[in-house]
Design an enzyme around this catalytic site. Sequence first.
Site, PDB file in Angstrom:
ATOM      1  N   GLU A   1     -53.635  15.834  35.110  1.00  0.00           N
ATOM      2  CA  GLU A   1     -53.164  14.722  35.941  1.00  0.00           C
ATOM      3  C   GLU A   1     -54.186  14.348  37.015  1.00  0.00           C
ATOM      4  O   GLU A   1     -53.882  14.345  38.209  1.00  0.00           O
ATOM      5  CB  GLU A   1     -51.805  15.072  36.552  1.00  0.00           C
ATOM      6  CG  GLU A   1     -50.757  15.336  35.475  1.00  0.00           C
ATOM      7  CD  GLU A   1     -49.343  15.537  36.003  1.00  0.00           C
ATOM      8  OE1 GLU A   1     -49.205  16.015  37.130  1.00  0.00           O
ATOM      9  OE2 GLU A   1     -48.402  15.207  35.265  1.00  0.00           O
TER      10      GLU A   1
ATOM     11  N   LYS B   1     -45.531  26.252  31.524  1.00  0.00           N
ATOM     12  CA  LYS B   1     -44.222  25.645  31.791  1.00  0.00           C
ATOM     13  C   LYS B   1     -43.247  26.002  30.680  1.00  0.00           C
ATOM     14  O   LYS B   1     -43.635  26.120  29.514  1.00  0.00           O
ATOM     15  CB  LYS B   1     -44.343  24.119  31.899  1.00  0.00           C
ATOM     16  CG  LYS B   1     -44.969  23.670  33.217  1.00  0.00           C
ATOM     17  CD  LYS B   1     -44.792  22.168  33.467  1.00  0.00           C
ATOM     18  CE  LYS B   1     -45.505  21.786  34.767  1.00  0.00           C
ATOM     19  NZ  LYS B   1     -45.288  20.375  35.160  1.00  0.00           N
TER      20      LYS B   1
ATOM     21  N   ASP C   1     -42.267  18.557  30.465  1.00  0.00           N
ATOM     22  CA  ASP C   1     -42.300  18.647  31.920  1.00  0.00           C
ATOM     23  C   ASP C   1     -40.901  18.771  32.513  1.00  0.00           C
ATOM     24  O   ASP C   1     -40.379  17.815  33.064  1.00  0.00           O
ATOM     25  CB  ASP C   1     -42.997  17.389  32.476  1.00  0.00           C
ATOM     26  CG  ASP C   1     -43.352  17.538  33.938  1.00  0.00           C
ATOM     27  OD1 ASP C   1     -43.257  18.655  34.457  1.00  0.00           O
ATOM     28  OD2 ASP C   1     -43.727  16.518  34.551  1.00  0.00           O
TER      29      ASP C   1
ATOM     30  N   GLU D   1     -43.350  29.350  33.725  1.00  0.00           N
ATOM     31  CA  GLU D   1     -43.142  28.551  34.946  1.00  0.00           C
ATOM     32  C   GLU D   1     -41.859  27.736  34.828  1.00  0.00           C
ATOM     33  O   GLU D   1     -41.680  26.971  33.887  1.00  0.00           O
ATOM     34  CB  GLU D   1     -44.336  27.606  35.169  1.00  0.00           C
ATOM     35  CG  GLU D   1     -44.168  26.699  36.386  1.00  0.00           C
ATOM     36  CD  GLU D   1     -45.379  25.788  36.656  1.00  0.00           C
ATOM     37  OE1 GLU D   1     -46.500  26.115  36.199  1.00  0.00           O
ATOM     38  OE2 GLU D   1     -45.203  24.756  37.320  1.00  0.00           O
TER      39      GLU D   1
ATOM     40  N   GLU E   1     -36.544  18.073  40.201  1.00  0.00           N
ATOM     41  CA  GLU E   1     -37.222  16.799  39.999  1.00  0.00           C
ATOM     42  C   GLU E   1     -36.510  15.901  38.977  1.00  0.00           C
ATOM     43  O   GLU E   1     -36.219  14.746  39.258  1.00  0.00           O
ATOM     44  CB  GLU E   1     -38.670  17.054  39.554  1.00  0.00           C
ATOM     45  CG  GLU E   1     -39.430  15.783  39.229  1.00  0.00           C
ATOM     46  CD  GLU E   1     -40.885  16.039  38.860  1.00  0.00           C
ATOM     47  OE1 GLU E   1     -41.311  17.211  38.852  1.00  0.00           O
ATOM     48  OE2 GLU E   1     -41.589  15.049  38.587  1.00  0.00           O
TER      49      GLU E   1
END
Length: 697
Positions: A304, A378, A383, A405, A411
């Site tokens: 990113e 992750k 995500d 993770e 979020e």
Amino acid sequence: QAGYRAWLAYHPRVDSATSKEDSLRYGWIASGDRDDTVRAAISELAEGIGAMYSELPEIHVFPTDAAGENGARDPEPDTAIGVGTGILVGTFAANERLRDIFGVEVAELGREGFAIRTREGATAIGAHTPVGALYGAFHLLRLLATGADPSGLEVIERPANKLRMMNQWDNIDGSIERGYAGPSIFYKNDAIDFDPARIRDYARLLASTGINAISINNVNAHRLESRFVTEDYLPRIAELADIFRVYGIRLLLSINFAAPIEVGGLPTADPLDADVKRWWRDRAADIYAAIPDFGGFLVKADSENRPGPFTYGRGHAEGANMLAEALEEHGGLVVWRCFVYNCKQDWRDRKTDRARAAYDHFLPLDGAFHDNVVLQIKNGPMDFQVREPVSPLLGAMERTNQVVEFQITQEYTGQQRHLCYLVPQWKAVLDFETYAKGNASPVKRVVDGSVHDRALGGFAAVSNIGADANWTGHPLAQANLYGYGRLAWNPELSAEAIAEEWALQTFGASRQVTDAVVGMLMDSLDIYESYTAPLGVGWMVNPNHHYGPNVDGYEYDKWGTYHFADRDGVGVDRTVLTGTGYAGQYMGPNAGMYESLAECPDELLLFFHHVPYGHRLKSGRTVIQHIYDTHFDGARRTEELTRRWASLEGLVAADVYDAALARFHEQAEHAKEWRDRINTYFYRKSGVPDEQKRAIY
Ligand code: BDP
């Protein structure tokens, strides 16, 4: 402020008959340890027991020096504890009486474990290390606060995972990336600026659940944060490390891979460049001079728009190993994130499927990383969506340390305005069978190191706290913070048991409150999933801030997240035969299960397959009818949540009650918006009416 004390509220034990009897048990707390961590254990016990039994125990400890501040010596603990009953806490080395009580079986406790045993009125908490004693103290307090009978205790505990990390995504300007509970408690106005008491209380909360490491700045480390590794910032950071150290928590920093350029003034950050290597070695030396037990670096590289080794034609092993070499001699770790994908490309061919990226990048590097590097993966391939399959990278690398993770901060799961208890989701990930080595290789055994016999592994998660008085905004979001730590310590605990522990400690012993809260928590993930993106397809959120419905928000964008809805069908073909090939990244029977339309579990159907709206699920419903039904249902169930919470008026502290109630109202309204947007979208795309003829426009 109610809510601030969270699960360390220490409500009075209710049954007065028991508490009278019990209070005799805790007339004193004694220890032969002089260490700050054992002192923290003692003060926690004193506070907790004082509050739960409304009677402060006497404290007997050696002074920190040979003589106390005023020159007086406390009595030897072994003589002081002759009278009445109480708690003996500390390390075996410093307490002969603990050695007598526990005898030989203490070896299996390891560095962080503890044992608790009741003997002749005394409750003994013994460990090899001060932090073990602290964990034991918190454990005893948890037992007392959840109503356990404290007589005849016989407990042995040690953590399943070596690394139990918290990641703060706090920025030096005081904001928090994806933070939903106020500004940072670490930073303000471009400076490290904190109230030590607040940091200490955070450390207490974390340590009480077993967290043992914290990275204190956002993985996106920008200009000023890049300088954290320099003497400009290290003195203040060392003060934070001092606070966390007392609670057994090692401090890590997120670093900027391009810091040699941005901070050091070098022309390059190439990991193979001699000056770059020297620059990082010098930084490591400075850091360890300030913080002798510094944990290491957390790195988001080539992800990113963050810099990384790719810029120099180097790979991630070269980047990570260069940093690992700088930290090695000091005992530091490099925690290297695998969230690496191209965020600037549209869907061109199968290779560009974002879900494939972590595996494609990292699998070929198995065995190439130094022993003090651990990859942070992750839980899912995309995500932190409400529903994703488990990352196929977990378990696939046999010769590489791995941590999973999770994202505690909500979020994509309602931003702490919607109730979403995430522990059941994490449990499903941890129990997922990877087939990495036969059929006893669930994710929890991969990350604890046992499947591939790795010395290092564990958990990392993005924190959900901020400066709000109750830490998490939504008062019930505290359960996620608590549950994460408990699972990292013991992944065998059930989501429900964790919810119950949390509710009892947070709200006190009322059955009515506990049952209502546990029920709401346990239903919440399913409710949230039912009114948001269907059947594992994910996203459908507003771009950037990610709150609220926007079905096509990311559909024609370059971030790599698509649902491919058209007039005929919806879903992403990730099969090997006709799709992106992602399903083929799984081991053993998992690959075939996801590849097959017949075998793929309903809840992930649209993640793996593109199907017509009339496709029949295992549930017997068509995809389109499933979408309509779950969305009507989800919106209805959020209204019920409001009523369930309202039934607790007067039974929980008024400000906690009000704060949560306001959020339940918002959630109920917002769930209707989700319902209407998603149902309308799919009705218009497909033209298929609702079998039950409910209002869809
Ligand atoms: C995404 C967030 C972004 C983070 C990124 C990450 O939207 O803010 O920086 O993950 O994990 O979920 O690095």
